[in-house]
Design a protein around this motif. Structure first.
Motif, PDB file in Angstrom:
ATOM      1  N   GLY A   1      34.797  57.441  40.156  1.00 52.04           N
ATOM      2  CA  GLY A   1      33.659  58.253  40.572  1.00 52.04           C
ATOM      3  C   GLY A   1      33.022  57.760  41.854  1.00 52.04           C
ATOM      4  N   LEU A   2      33.652  56.748  42.474  1.00 55.71           N
ATOM      5  CA  LEU A   2      33.077  56.162  43.687  1.00 55.71           C
ATOM      6  C   LEU A   2      33.948  56.410  44.910  1.00 55.71           C
ATOM      7  N   GLY A   3      34.603  57.540  44.935  1.00 59.17           N
ATOM      8  CA  GLY A   3      35.395  57.939  46.099  1.00 59.17           C
ATOM      9  C   GLY A   3      36.582  57.042  46.341  1.00 59.17           C
ATOM     10  N   SER A   4      36.660  56.483  47.535  1.00 61.09           N
ATOM     11  CA  SER A   4      37.841  55.733  47.959  1.00 61.09           C
ATOM     12  C   SER A   4      37.937  54.341  47.358  1.00 61.09           C
ATOM     13  N   GLN A   5      36.926  53.906  46.597  1.00 64.76           N
ATOM     14  CA  GLN A   5      36.961  52.556  46.035  1.00 64.76           C
ATOM     15  C   GLN A   5      38.129  52.378  45.073  1.00 64.76           C
ATOM     16  N   LEU A   6      38.463  53.418  44.324  1.00 66.53           N
ATOM     17  CA  LEU A   6      39.591  53.319  43.407  1.00 66.53           C
ATOM     18  C   LEU A   6      40.890  53.146  44.173  1.00 66.53           C
ATOM     19  N   ASP A   7      41.094  53.924  45.219  1.00 65.27           N
ATOM     20  CA  ASP A   7      42.307  53.791  46.029  1.00 65.27           C
ATOM     21  C   ASP A   7      42.413  52.389  46.632  1.00 65.27           C
ATOM     22  N   SER A   8      41.304  51.879  47.110  1.00 64.27           N
ATOM     23  CA  SER A   8      41.306  50.539  47.703  1.00 64.27           C
ATOM     24  C   SER A   8      41.650  49.486  46.660  1.00 64.27           C
ATOM     25  N   PHE A   9      41.128  49.640  45.453  1.00 66.59           N
ATOM     26  CA  PHE A   9      41.401  48.695  44.371  1.00 66.59           C
ATOM     27  C   PHE A   9      42.879  48.738  43.977  1.00 66.59           C
ATOM     28  N   ILE A  10      43.419  49.940  43.812  1.00 64.88           N
ATOM     29  CA  ILE A  10      44.830  50.096  43.449  1.00 64.88           C
ATOM     30  C   ILE A  10      45.735  49.524  44.535  1.00 64.88           C
ATOM     31  N   ASN A  11      45.463  49.858  45.778  1.00 67.10           N
ATOM     32  CA  ASN A  11      46.292  49.364  46.877  1.00 67.10           C
ATOM     33  C   ASN A  11      46.258  47.848  46.983  1.00 67.10           C
ATOM     34  N   ALA A  12      45.104  47.267  46.705  1.00 66.04           N
ATOM     35  CA  ALA A  12      44.949  45.828  46.864  1.00 66.04           C
ATOM     36  C   ALA A  12      45.628  45.039  45.752  1.00 66.04           C
ATOM     37  N   TYR A  13      45.590  45.540  44.518  1.00 62.67           N
ATOM     38  CA  TYR A  13      46.048  44.746  43.380  1.00 62.67           C
ATOM     39  C   TYR A  13      47.358  45.224  42.764  1.00 62.67           C
ATOM     40  N   SER A  14      47.959  46.264  43.317  1.00 63.53           N
ATOM     41  CA  SER A  14      49.266  46.708  42.830  1.00 63.53           C
ATOM     42  C   SER A  14      50.370  46.008  43.622  1.00 63.53           C
ATOM     43  N   LEU A  15      51.617  46.255  43.228  1.00 63.54           N
ATOM     44  CA  LEU A  15      52.765  45.649  43.900  1.00 63.54           C
ATOM     45  C   LEU A  15      53.241  46.565  45.027  1.00 63.54           C
ATOM     46  N   VAL A  16      53.236  46.077  46.251  1.00 67.25           N
ATOM     47  CA  VAL A  16      53.700  46.846  47.406  1.00 67.25           C
ATOM     48  C   VAL A  16      54.933  46.127  47.967  1.00 67.25           C
ATOM     49  N   PRO A  17      56.128  46.675  47.744  1.00 71.99           N
ATOM     50  CA  PRO A  17      57.362  45.964  48.119  1.00 71.99           C
ATOM     51  C   PRO A  17      57.427  45.497  49.560  1.00 71.99           C
ATOM     52  N   CYS A  18      56.993  46.337  50.505  1.00 70.67           N
ATOM     53  CA  CYS A  18      57.146  45.963  51.917  1.00 70.67           C
ATOM     54  C   CYS A  18      56.289  44.766  52.301  1.00 70.67           C
ATOM     55  N   GLU A  19      55.258  44.456  51.509  1.00 74.51           N
ATOM     56  CA  GLU A  19      54.463  43.254  51.780  1.00 74.51           C
ATOM     57  C   GLU A  19      55.294  41.996  51.542  1.00 74.51           C
ATOM     58  N   TYR A  20      56.208  42.080  50.565  1.00 73.06           N
ATOM     59  CA  TYR A  20      57.034  40.917  50.223  1.00 73.06           C
ATOM     60  C   TYR A  20      58.225  40.768  51.163  1.00 73.06           C
ATOM     61  N   SER A  21      58.643  41.849  51.777  1.00 78.69           N
ATOM     62  CA  SER A  21      59.735  41.773  52.759  1.00 78.69           C
ATOM     63  C   SER A  21      59.196  41.632  54.177  1.00 78.69           C
ATOM     64  N   HIS A  22      57.870  41.528  54.307  1.00 79.81           N
ATOM     65  CA  HIS A  22      57.195  41.368  55.597  1.00 79.81           C
ATOM     66  C   HIS A  22      57.480  42.532  56.547  1.00 79.81           C
ATOM     67  N   GLN A  23      57.654  43.717  55.967  1.00 87.53           N
ATOM     68  CA  GLN A  23      57.854  44.912  56.780  1.00 87.53           C
ATOM     69  C   GLN A  23      56.572  45.719  56.937  1.00 87.53           C
ATOM     70  N   CYS A  24      55.488  45.234  56.330  1.00 90.79           N
ATOM     71  CA  CYS A  24      54.201  45.891  56.500  1.00 90.79           C
ATOM     72  C   CYS A  24      53.111  44.867  56.248  1.00 90.79           C
ATOM     73  N   ALA A  25      51.932  45.148  56.744  1.00 89.72           N
ATOM     74  CA  ALA A  25      50.788  44.261  56.519  1.00 89.72           C
ATOM     75  C   ALA A  25      50.204  44.536  55.141  1.00 89.72           C
ATOM     76  N   ALA A  26      49.618  43.516  54.560  1.00 86.67           N
ATOM     77  CA  ALA A  26      48.985  43.674  53.253  1.00 86.67           C
ATOM     78  C   ALA A  26      47.770  44.582  53.368  1.00 86.67           C
ATOM     79  N   TYR A  27      47.537  45.375  52.326  1.00 88.17           N
ATOM     80  CA  TYR A  27      46.356  46.234  52.302  1.00 88.17           C
ATOM     81  C   TYR A  27      45.091  45.376  52.335  1.00 88.17           C
ATOM     82  N   ALA A  28      44.031  45.938  52.881  1.00 90.33           N
ATOM     83  CA  ALA A  28      42.747  45.245  52.905  1.00 90.33           C
ATOM     84  C   ALA A  28      42.282  44.975  51.478  1.00 90.33           C
TER      85      ALA A  28
END
Length: 239
Positions: A39-66
């Motif tokens: 119910g707080l807009g983009s805060q949920l997306d930011s939380f999911i992006n920050a604490y979920s597994l993002v494969p390209c972060e581990y292969s150093h093909q993208c920067a980690a989410y804020a």
């Protein structure tokens, strides 16, 4: 098929499955926090992006989410406790309860917790390996639970699973051998996982994580199961 009970399970003890119940509680607490953020807009997306597994972060093909924790490999664990909706978490927790309580009773609480987390790590490892350049967040307990299913299959191969099979608006109750239920489930994950490798995009269900978790469970269940403890407890409870 929707499992709701395991039959013909020769548990070594009827001890309360504290770890399984605890894992379910923690998953729901995190999910309710997600709902609060919804119910707080983009805060949920930011939380999911920050604490979920993002494969390209581990292969150093993208920067980690804020907001990603430091060190970022903590997401290998935090991603196991995130879910994308009610269907996602209810399905996962149902499978965890039906099969996890028996695996825990055969391993003991601490060994079972270590087994669960290790299977989750195995699931995430294969997800990273098969989606190296993906920036899509991966989340859910299903990888770890897949390992629990593998452990259950090897520990209770002659058991049966009570399940509901949806036929339109009707649910048919059936009693299925565990090796059939879990075997068909795994073949479905494997087929869909292989099919997703050739897909142009890789969103939705992380089938490769399911395969990775299951394979890890098959390989390590004997290491975590306490055969001597199980035998002693079974003798004790039968006398």
């Amino acid at each position: 098929m929707i499992p709701y009970r395991a039959d013909d399970v020769d548990d070594p003890t009827q001890a309360l499955p504290v770890v399984t119940v605890g894992l379910i509680v923690v998953n729901f607490i995190v999910f309710f926090y997600e709902l609060a953020l919804g119910g707080l807009g983009s805060q949920l997306d930011s939380f999911i992006n920050a604490y979920s597994l993002v494969p390209c972060e581990y292969s150093h093909q993208c920067a980690a989410y804020a907001g990603t924790p430091n060190p970022f490999w903590l997401t290998l664990f935090t991603s196991m406790f995130l879910h994308a909706g009610w269907t996602h978490i209810l399905g996962n927790m149902l499978f965890l309860f039906v099969f996890g309580i028996h695996v825990e009773r055969s391993m003991g609480g601490l060994r079972y917790l270590a087994f669960y987390l290790t299977c989750g790590l195995g699931a995430n490892a294969l997800e990273i390996a098969t989606a190296v350049g993906s920036n899509l967040p991966g989340l859910g307990a299903s990888g770890a639970i897949s390992g629990v299913l593998a452990g259950y299959l090897l520990l209770y191969p002659s058991s049966h699973v009570r399940t509901l099979i949806p036929l339109g608006f009707i649910f048919w109750a059936a009693r299925v051998p565990a090796w059939v239920f879990i075997g068909l489930w795994f073949l479905l994950q494997l087929f869909n996982g292989l099919a997703s490798l050739s897909a142009a995009t890789s969103g939705g269900v992380a089938y490769s994580a399911h395969v990775g978790g299951f394979a890890t469970g098959l390989l390590l269940v004997r290491l975590f199961a306490q055969s001597s403890r199980v035998s002693q407890l079974r003798v004790y409870h039968r006398t």
